[in-house]
Design an enzyme around this catalytic site. Structure first.
Site, PDB file in Angstrom:
ATOM      1  N   SER A 150       0.833  -1.196   0.000  1.00 34.49           N
ATOM      2  CA  SER A 150       0.000   0.000   0.000  1.00 34.49           C
ATOM      3  C   SER A 150       0.879   1.262   0.000  1.00 34.49           C
ATOM      4  CB  SER A 150      -0.918  -0.061   1.221  1.00 34.49           C
ATOM      5  OG  SER A 150      -2.011   0.773   1.057  1.00 34.49           O
ATOM      6  N   ARG A 159     -11.890   5.888   9.987  1.00 32.08           N
ATOM      7  CA  ARG A 159     -11.292   4.561  10.049  1.00 32.08           C
ATOM      8  C   ARG A 159     -12.275   3.482   9.601  1.00 32.08           C
ATOM      9  NH1 ARG A 159      -6.581   2.414   9.155  1.00 32.08           N
ATOM     10  NH2 ARG A 159      -6.094   0.592  10.432  1.00 32.08           N
ATOM     11  N   ASP A 209      -8.243  -7.302  -4.524  1.00 29.79           N
ATOM     12  CA  ASP A 209      -7.937  -5.953  -4.033  1.00 29.79           C
ATOM     13  C   ASP A 209      -8.566  -4.922  -4.968  1.00 29.79           C
ATOM     14  OD1 ASP A 209      -6.856  -3.575  -3.143  1.00 29.79           O
ATOM     15  OD2 ASP A 209      -4.788  -4.275  -3.109  1.00 29.79           O
ATOM     16  N   HIS A 217      -7.691  -5.672  -0.135  1.00 25.95           N
ATOM     17  CA  HIS A 217      -6.433  -4.970   0.064  1.00 25.95           C
ATOM     18  C   HIS A 217      -5.692  -5.494   1.298  1.00 25.95           C
ATOM     19  CE1 HIS A 217      -3.513  -1.877  -0.452  1.00 25.95           C
ATOM     20  NE2 HIS A 217      -3.817  -1.235   0.643  1.00 25.95           N
TER      21      HIS A 217
END
Lengths: 210, 356
Positions: B139, B208, B294, B327
């Site tokens: 990432s 979040r 992903d 992901h």
């Protein structure tokens, strides 16, 4: 003739390739040939393979392998980036063999192509006697689940090379453990050709395939 | 596993923006031992919300780093530092500005991925390591790995960017912006000056929660939560997201959230030239990994980088691993990833030793 990972075509290709050269292996499987070339010939190798599990094994073995379709992958490399581009036992499975071969001669100085010879007497006999799509040791599949979508013989490849103006640098034909020199189109199970674009002859740019 | 938790302070760091931060502190951990030839150093670069604690108990990548693991600490000396702009020991917006004696908050200068990497390079210099065996991360960690390979090609024998991109797409920027807006909409936001008072915790938790959705896949969410109920009037997935959201508030600074997501969004290797030209004559080895499920950093983004590398005949390996966890796969679905990273690293180590 020794085999490499049980593959005679690998042993032949391994001998054709000069040490410390740059090699691209199209359809490299689990990277056995690339690993062998790296260890024994200090070759700087790259591979292309479609099947994920094979790619993982190849990378785990230390080979620099790209997961993708070899027919489009060959177009991404720069001109004459490699000394050799290898296509082993895969030409008959490609959709546009001529485009692939032209691509190989664009990105490499030499193309090394190994394929099962459809002119072998066992194929001819099987076809003649059964009247059905031939199944032999080299062509063990039923017509409906065969990866092979083109069938070519030693003579077919030579004819193509001639019409394209390619130079056949070397030709090695084998049956079983032996090299075949007598009636190769009839006797050879596997043919390995080393081809260059020919003196002063530029490979044609890849146009629309087919 | 020999572990060291440390920090180190540098006099100054010049940023891409032209601003200088002085002094600047960097928190880092190391695992394993540096060999005599100093040739076995591996830099691990963390993702958006990570920190220097990569391995050992509670380490964010302990599945990949440790004795016998992909980054084998019996063989390699592994380093991980908290990024610039972070809130886990390295200088960031929550640090005290020496000129005012107060936290920087939004007066902290904007930082970039390149600034983060520049600080990491100072740390690597400080540790006396000439050439890293590899730099790897997923990432945002992948962005830093790419930045390393492009900016300091002679300082890395290889790079392993995982589930990453050369630049964020509109979709990726959009999700980050939702997170930032959630924080700024919190009644306790106070324009970033919340230190010592009530934190914009509700906004940060919502940010979040959105992030967590993007890290998972439809399949993994169906598998993990389905339509299960936690209580008669609450789905399992709601409870999970709230729990993760509020837990995050305990360890993460809202201003860091804003600064680091901006650094990710503005990262764009192609601003420095067409991708292939950036890799011209690059002699590092590359291994790029993407994951089939992903959708936040889809495989096409890795393929774009791989195509550029192949176009310059760089030494690159690439695989698109079959994974279900979206992901998050690079953190949680590590079996196949371990196989390829271990083999790639071992062969790179062998070659680097042969070329000395």
């Amino acid at each position: 003739m020794p085999s490499v990972h049980g593959r005679r075509d690998f042993a032949i290709i391994g001998e054709l390739i000069e040490p410390k050269t740059r090699v691209l292996d199209l359809g490299c499987g689990e990277g056995e040939l690339l690993a062998w070339l790296k260890e024994h010939k200090q070759v700087d190798g790259r591979g292309v393979e479609m099947e994920g599990a094979r790619v993982q094994k190849a990378i785990a073995r230390g080979a620099s392998v790209y997961q993708g379709d070899l027919e489009s992958a060959v177009e991404d490399y720069p001109d004459q980036a490699f000394d050799y581009v290898v296509l082993s036992q895969t030409l008959q499975e490609t959709r546009y063999p001529l485009a692939v071969l032209r691509g190989m001669l664009r990105v490499g100085k030499r193309a090394i192509v190994a394929f099962p010879n459809f002119g072998h007497y066992s194929v001819r006999l099987a076809w003649l006697l059964s009247g059905r799509a031939p199944r032999t040791d080299r062509f063990p599949y039923d017509w409906y689940d065969s990866p092979n979508i083109h069938f070519l013989s030693v003579l077919d490849f030579e004819a193509l090379a001639e019409t394209q103006g390619w130079k056949v640098e070397r030709r090695i034909c084998v049956a079983g453990e032996r090299q075949v020199t007598w009636l190769p189109n009839l006797m050879a199970e596997i043919a390995v050709f080393e081809v260059s674009a020919g003196a002063g002859l530029k490979p044609r740019p890849i146009g629309h395939p087919g | 596993m020999v572990t060291e938790v440390a920090s180190c302070t540098f006099d100054r760091l010049e940023l891409d923006s032209g601003v200088t931060i002085a002094p600047v502190e960097v928190a880092y951990e190391t695992y394993g031992e540096l060999n005599a030839a100093r040739s076995n150093a591996v830099l691990i670069v963390h993702a958006f919300s990570g920190d220097a604690h990569a391995a050992g108990e509670g380490g964010w990548w302990s599945s990949m780093i440790g004795p016998g693991k992909a980054f084998d600490t019996d063989k390699y000396f592994v380093i991980c530092s908290n990024v610039l702009g972070g809130c886990r020991g390295t200088t960031g917006p929550g640090s005290v500005n020496p000129e005012t004696g107060c936290p920087w908050a939004l007066s902290f200068p904007q930082v970039t991925i390149a600034d983060m990497v520049r600080l990491q390079k100072m740390l690597i210099d400080h540790l006396g390591i000439g050439r890293l065996l590899t730099v790897s991360g997923g990432s945002m960690g992948g962005m830093q790995a790419l930045e390393w390979a492009v900016t300091y090609p002679d300082r890395v024998a290889s790079a392993i960017p995982i589930a990453t991109t050369a630049r964020h797409s509109a979709q990726q920027i959009a999700f980050n912006e939702v997170g930032r807006q959630a924080i700024m909409a919190d009644p306790d936001w106070n324009n970033g000056n919340y230190y010592g008072g009530r934190l914009p915790g509700r906004g940060l938790a919502v940010a979040r929660m959105v992030g967590h959705i993007t890290y998972m896949s439809d399949e993994s969410m169906r598998e993990k939560f389905g339509r299960k109920l936690r209580t008669p009037d609450q789905f399992e997935v709601e409870s999970y997201l709230k729990y993760r959201g509020y837990k995050f508030v305990d360890r993460f600074d809202a201003n860091s959230y804003i600064y680091i997501t901006r650094a990710m969004d503005t990262f764009d290797l192609t601003q420095r030239g067409a991708l292939p030209t950036l890799f011209e004559a690059n002699e590092a080895r590359f291994l790029l990994i993407s994951f089939t499920s992903d959708w936040l950093y889809p495989p096409y983004q890795s393929l774009e980088i791989v195509k550029a590398l192949r176009g310059r005949n760089c030494d690159v390996a690439y695989c698109n691993l079959d994974a279900r966890y979206g992901h998050d796969s690079f953190l949680v679905e590590v079996e196949q990833q371990t196989e390829v990273v271990r083999g790639f690293l071992a062969s790179t180590f062998r070659e680097a030793a042969a070329n000395v």
